[in-house]
Motif scaffolding. Structure first.
Motif, short mmCIF file in Angstrom:
data_model
loop_
_atom_site.label_atom_id
_atom_site.label_comp_id
_atom_site.label_asym_id
_atom_site.label_seq_id
_atom_site.Cartn_x
_atom_site.Cartn_y
_atom_site.Cartn_z
N LYS A 205 -12.47 -14.55 20.01
CA LYS A 205 -13.69 -15.19 19.51
C LYS A 205 -14.59 -14.14 18.88
CE LYS A 205 -13.74 -19.15 22.59
NZ LYS A 205 -13.45 -20.15 21.60
N LEU A 206 -15.21 -14.49 17.76
CA LEU A 206 -16.12 -13.56 17.09
C LEU A 206 -17.41 -13.41 17.91
CD1 LEU A 206 -15.71 -14.69 13.37
CD2 LEU A 206 -14.63 -12.76 14.54
N PRO A 207 -17.90 -12.18 18.02
CA PRO A 207 -19.09 -11.94 18.84
C PRO A 207 -20.41 -12.34 18.18
CG PRO A 207 -18.31 -9.88 17.92
CD PRO A 207 -17.30 -10.93 17.55
N ALA A 208 -20.43 -12.45 16.85
CA ALA A 208 -21.69 -12.73 16.15
C ALA A 208 -21.41 -13.33 14.78
CB ALA A 208 -22.50 -11.44 16.00
N ASP A 209 -22.43 -13.97 14.23
CA ASP A 209 -22.34 -14.44 12.84
C ASP A 209 -22.30 -13.21 11.94
OD1 ASP A 209 -22.80 -16.89 14.01
OD2 ASP A 209 -24.67 -17.30 12.93
N GLY A 210 -21.57 -13.31 10.83
CA GLY A 210 -21.60 -12.21 9.88
C GLY A 210 -20.28 -11.98 9.18
N GLU A 211 -20.22 -10.81 8.57
CA GLU A 211 -19.08 -10.42 7.76
C GLU A 211 -18.13 -9.53 8.57
OE1 GLU A 211 -19.56 -9.73 3.31
OE2 GLU A 211 -19.34 -7.70 4.10
N TYR A 212 -16.83 -9.80 8.41
CA TYR A 212 -15.79 -9.04 9.09
C TYR A 212 -14.77 -8.58 8.05
CZ TYR A 212 -17.79 -10.91 13.34
OH TYR A 212 -18.66 -11.21 14.36
N THR A 213 -14.23 -7.37 8.26
CA THR A 213 -13.26 -6.83 7.32
C THR A 213 -11.98 -6.43 8.05
OG1 THR A 213 -15.00 -6.00 5.87
CG2 THR A 213 -12.82 -5.02 5.61
N VAL A 214 -10.86 -6.92 7.52
CA VAL A 214 -9.54 -6.53 7.99
C VAL A 214 -9.06 -5.46 7.03
CG1 VAL A 214 -7.17 -7.30 8.42
CG2 VAL A 214 -9.09 -8.86 8.87
N GLN A 215 -8.85 -4.25 7.55
CA GLN A 215 -8.42 -3.12 6.71
C GLN A 215 -6.97 -2.78 7.04
OE1 GLN A 215 -9.79 0.80 7.71
NE2 GLN A 215 -9.85 1.40 5.56
N VAL A 216 -6.09 -2.92 6.05
CA VAL A 216 -4.67 -2.61 6.21
C VAL A 216 -4.46 -1.18 5.73
CG1 VAL A 216 -2.33 -3.26 5.53
CG2 VAL A 216 -4.09 -5.03 5.81
N TYR A 217 -3.76 -0.37 6.52
CA TYR A 217 -3.61 1.06 6.21
C TYR A 217 -2.31 1.60 6.76
CZ TYR A 217 -4.69 1.83 11.12
OH TYR A 217 -4.64 1.82 12.49
N LEU A 218 -1.98 2.82 6.34
CA LEU A 218 -0.86 3.57 6.90
C LEU A 218 -1.41 4.68 7.78
CD1 LEU A 218 1.45 3.96 3.78
CD2 LEU A 218 1.94 2.64 5.84
N MET A 219 -0.76 4.92 8.89
CA MET A 219 -1.13 6.04 9.75
C MET A 219 -0.96 7.34 8.96
SD MET A 219 -1.80 5.04 13.00
CE MET A 219 -1.34 6.43 13.99
N ARG A 220 -1.66 8.36 9.37
CA ARG A 220 -1.66 9.63 8.64
C ARG A 220 -0.26 10.22 8.46
NH1 ARG A 220 -6.01 14.24 9.39
NH2 ARG A 220 -7.05 12.38 10.09
N ASN A 221 0.59 10.07 9.49
CA ASN A 221 1.95 10.64 9.37
C ASN A 221 2.69 10.05 8.17
OD1 ASN A 221 2.15 8.09 10.71
ND2 ASN A 221 4.18 8.63 11.45
N ILE B 75 0.86 -1.18 0.00
CA ILE B 75 0.00 0.00 0.00
C ILE B 75 0.89 1.22 0.00
CG2 ILE B 75 -2.05 -1.03 1.07
CD1 ILE B 75 -1.12 0.12 3.74
N LYS B 76 0.32 2.33 -0.44
CA LYS B 76 1.08 3.57 -0.51
C LYS B 76 0.16 4.74 -0.20
CE LYS B 76 4.18 6.14 -3.52
NZ LYS B 76 4.81 6.22 -4.83
N GLY B 77 0.70 5.71 0.56
CA GLY B 77 -0.07 6.91 0.87
C GLY B 77 -1.36 6.58 1.60
N TYR B 78 -2.46 7.14 1.11
CA TYR B 78 -3.76 6.90 1.74
C TYR B 78 -4.45 5.66 1.19
CZ TYR B 78 -3.36 11.40 4.05
OH TYR B 78 -2.94 12.44 4.85
N GLY B 79 -3.78 4.88 0.38
CA GLY B 79 -4.36 3.65 -0.14
C GLY B 79 -4.53 2.63 0.98
N THR B 80 -5.50 1.74 0.82
CA THR B 80 -5.76 0.70 1.82
C THR B 80 -6.02 -0.62 1.11
OG1 THR B 80 -8.15 1.13 1.86
CG2 THR B 80 -6.80 2.34 3.45
N ALA B 81 -6.03 -1.69 1.90
CA ALA B 81 -6.41 -3.01 1.41
C ALA B 81 -7.43 -3.56 2.39
CB ALA B 81 -5.20 -3.93 1.32
N GLU B 82 -8.52 -4.12 1.86
CA GLU B 82 -9.60 -4.66 2.70
C GLU B 82 -9.82 -6.12 2.37
OE1 GLU B 82 -13.02 -2.17 2.14
OE2 GLU B 82 -12.04 -0.45 3.07
N TYR B 83 -9.73 -6.97 3.40
CA TYR B 83 -9.92 -8.40 3.25
C TYR B 83 -11.16 -8.78 4.06
CZ TYR B 83 -5.17 -7.91 1.61
OH TYR B 83 -4.05 -7.51 0.92
#
Length: 136
Positions: free
Chosen positions: A102-118, A47-55
């Motif tokens: 442990k997951l709290p509920a059934d459903g969809e979860y997203t892992v978002q990879v990002y860079l801090m603002r600095n 990733i670069k800059g304000y770009g992100t990746a979501e899994y």
């Protein structure tokens, strides 16, 4: 010759409905399929800059989710969000680069990879590997 009102309206609509490529930050989205036969998923990304990746993955209440981020950039983290909830389940910048619970509920979860603002402001880049596991 000035544009006709119809041409002017069409031009305005075209400008409003299109967004220039430079205005949007890149977001890589990937659906992760975890099963009993393949309970883990590993990916390498950049990733670069304000770009992100979501899994995004689907889990059931009580299953244990494990996420591990390894990176070459100290300002690279991940957040974990549950679909339909405003607050993140996990915030990497305060919790680190490892999560297991442990997951709290059934459903969809997203892992978002990002860079801090600095780092994002400097248009820094990060190469990372992400391991996601889900067990009963």
């Amino acid at each position: 010759m000035p544009p006709t009102p119809i041409r002017a309206s069409l031009l305005l609509a075209a400008l409003l409905l299109t967004s220039p490529a430079w205005s949007a930050d890149p977001v890589h989205k990937e659906k992760v399929e975890l099963t009993a036969e393949a309970p883990t998923h590993s990916v390498k990304g950049k990733i670069k800059g304000y770009g992100t990746a979501e899994y995004t993955l689907t889990g059931k209440a009580g299953q244990t989710l494990r996420v591990q981020l390894k990176t070459n950039q100290p300002s690279n983290y991940f957040n974990l969000r549950q679909a339909g909830k405003d607050e993140a389940l996990f915030i990497g910048s305060s919790g680190g680069n490892s999560y297991q619970a442990k997951l709290p509920a059934d459903g969809e979860y997203t892992v978002q990879v990002y860079l801090m603002r600095n780092a994002a402001r400097r248009n820094a880049a990060a190469s990372y590997s992400l391991d996601i596991g889900l067990r009963n």
